[in-house]
Write an enzyme that holds these catalytic residues in place. Structure first.
Site, PDB file in Angstrom:
ATOM      1  N   ASP A   1      37.719  33.526  48.831  1.00 25.55           N
ATOM      2  CA  ASP A   1      37.081  34.443  47.892  1.00 25.55           C
ATOM      3  C   ASP A   1      35.630  34.614  48.362  1.00 25.55           C
ATOM      4  O   ASP A   1      35.120  33.787  49.140  1.00 25.55           O
ATOM      5  CB  ASP A   1      37.126  33.839  46.485  1.00 25.55           C
ATOM      6  CG  ASP A   1      36.446  34.722  45.458  1.00 25.55           C
ATOM      7  OD1 ASP A   1      36.515  35.963  45.582  1.00 25.55           O
ATOM      8  OD2 ASP A   1      35.839  34.164  44.520  1.00 25.55           O
TER       9      ASP A   1
ATOM     10  N   ASP B   1      32.442  36.152  46.205  1.00 27.54           N
ATOM     11  CA  ASP B   1      31.360  35.861  45.258  1.00 27.54           C
ATOM     12  C   ASP B   1      31.606  34.512  44.583  1.00 27.54           C
ATOM     13  O   ASP B   1      32.666  34.291  44.004  1.00 27.54           O
ATOM     14  CB  ASP B   1      31.272  36.977  44.209  1.00 27.54           C
ATOM     15  CG  ASP B   1      29.833  37.280  43.806  1.00 27.54           C
ATOM     16  OD1 ASP B   1      28.928  36.510  44.177  1.00 27.54           O
ATOM     17  OD2 ASP B   1      29.617  38.296  43.134  1.00 27.54           O
TER      18      ASP B   1
END
Lengths: 319, 319
Positions: free
Chosen positions: A29, A31
């Site tokens: 991922d 952020d």
């Protein structure tokens, strides 16, 4: 391998070495894992470079649909990932457009957007006509007499994703398309994220909240193309030729990232690693581990591993 | 009396006379029943005047929280209801403020608002300090450094209701209050309405969609003070000394108005009349009557009576 009730904490050299032995492919991922907004999480460039130097395949999977893959290339380069290539990032604006074809919506068709430039760019790159979205004519107070409120009958799909630029005008128009023709136009939601970690410790509303708004007002369900969609993972695995049993998902959110890795049967059944640099805190994890078995399937959201920050990878390895 | 599977259609003189014989008190929804936006539904002034001339008690119950009771007085007078008094209208901005006391939030306290002037006015009239809402400093693009993003620790409740003036700045700020202090500040939602009938046949997003957005992003439930809340009906019945068995709810929405009358045990068990001048069409009703028994309790949303328009009341009575 089944998910243990308590995740394995990655703190020592032998834990990190075990990850290198077990996995060939790493999904990250963005952020809360690689960066927080515009700030790089310390050690992440070194961690990614180390993995790639050992022949590991690295791709990035983000539920943020605001930026196109081209914009992500710029951002990765700007933050120091010098060798980053466009094929390494899967934002949900790309996933949304990739799904149109199998919904029977062919290139050339008009698609209505509630969302940011990322969706508009990916639609154009896919050969579609993008309507709504960043159209500045919609930056105004609601006006029921506005000519744009006349539904364009050629629109064949609606995509809703992350945006801070929504207003009642855009939402009212999106509703017209979702209700049009007895609710028959496909409704794609780019993510289900409730919040994301902002600057100064702020927790900010994420794209899933906008999708949820449209789902509620239109009273219809949507196709979620983002994590934890197993179809999204199938696409990534297929395009890269990954062996699932040798693949690990690294993320900061239990109900999207960790569920994505677990539901997707990575790592021979549970290839998920939670980092604590984003939205999930140790107390959230403790809470999850104490949920009753029948509550929203807590096992699917329980990571196999937990690590304070993936940025510590090289430091831990080198002692 | 139980609800018949098919509602009784009010079309003839004897049906209207039966309503006059059975009921002393009439509760009316406003939008879609009395008016559509700024346009009066023909015959409604005559119908209400006729009921009052026969000694019937008439009150109006609206899930729209945008206008205060004082603003409703102006609107009713403007549309021709000459003898209308403030005590006859129950908008959910008033219901929201009335609920604060029993949640332990005393007059003088600060309350954060995502909603229109109606909530702000009713808060001030109740002796509360209203924050957020129509504050024009919030009419700007989101700025994480804005001084207003510092949560005021004296805020003791959050009220969310109908508004077209939401933006990301207001929503992000409201989220800070909903998450503050481990989600301990009471969260009041002024309604659950998905849509309302707009001009030119438009179906527009209603206040419940904004409440749903905040519920999703904050991941917490809210206290619904609007229809079909039985507590809201208890308040109206108590303040007016109504005999429930002699009271009828007239509305255009199945899951708010009709459920309000049925769940509230009006008319000796089912005092609800659906009109077709608003958001519900005959096919929606037909759909409801064919739902399986175990689906969202269709009986609670089935009206006892149905009428094309309550504005036809006097014409039908006079033949």
């Amino acid at each position: 391998m089944t998910i243990s009730s308590s995740p394995i904490k990655i703190t020592a050299r032998e834990h990190v070495q075990a990850l290198l032995d077990q996995y060939d492919n790493f999904l990250f991922d963005c952020d809360g894992v690689v960066w927080l907004g515009e700030t790089l999480i310390p050690g992440m460039v070194e961690a990614i470079e180390y993995l790639e130097s050992k022949g590991k395949k690295v791709v990035f999977v983000t539920n943020n649909s605001s930026k196109s893959r081209d914009e992500y290339v710029e951002k990765f380069h700007r933050l120091g990932f010098k060798s980053f290539r466009k094929q390494q990032v899967y934002p949900t604006c790309y996933a949304a457009v990739s799904n149109l074809d199998q919904l029977g919506v062919q290139p050339g068709a008009k698609v209505w957007v509630l969302g940011d430039a990322g969706i508009m760019h990916e639609l154009k790159e896919g050969g579609y006509q993008a309507l709504g979205g960043t159209d500045t004519r919609l930056n105004q107070a609601f006006d029921p007499d506005h000519p744009l409120l006349e539904v364009d009958p050629e629109v064949q799909a609606v995509i809703v994703g992350s945006t801070k630029d929504f207003n009642y005008m855009r939402i009212a128009l999106t509703l017209q398309y979702l209700l049009h023709n007895n609710k028959s136009i496909p409704f794609i939601g780019a993510n289900i994220d409730r919040t994301y970690p902002g600057p100064h410790g702020l927790i900010l509303p994420a794209g899933g909240s906008v999708v949820s708004y449209m789902e509620y007002t239109a009273n219809r369900t949507f196709l979620n193309v983002g994590k934890p969609s197993t179809q999204f993972l199938d696409t990534i695995v297929a395009e890269n030729g990954f062996d699932r049993s040798r693949t690990l998902m690294v993320g900061d959110t239990l109900y999207t990232d960790i569920k994505f890795g677990n539901d997707g049967k990575l790592g021979a059944g549970a290839g998920s690693l939670l980092v604590l640099t984003g939205g999930t805190k140790p107390e959230d994890l403790a809470h999850l581990l104490h949920l009753p078995e029948d509550y929203e399937d807590p096992h699917s959201m329980t990571p196999l591993y937990v690590m304070d920050s993936f940025g510590a990878f090289v430091d831990i390895l080198k002692g």
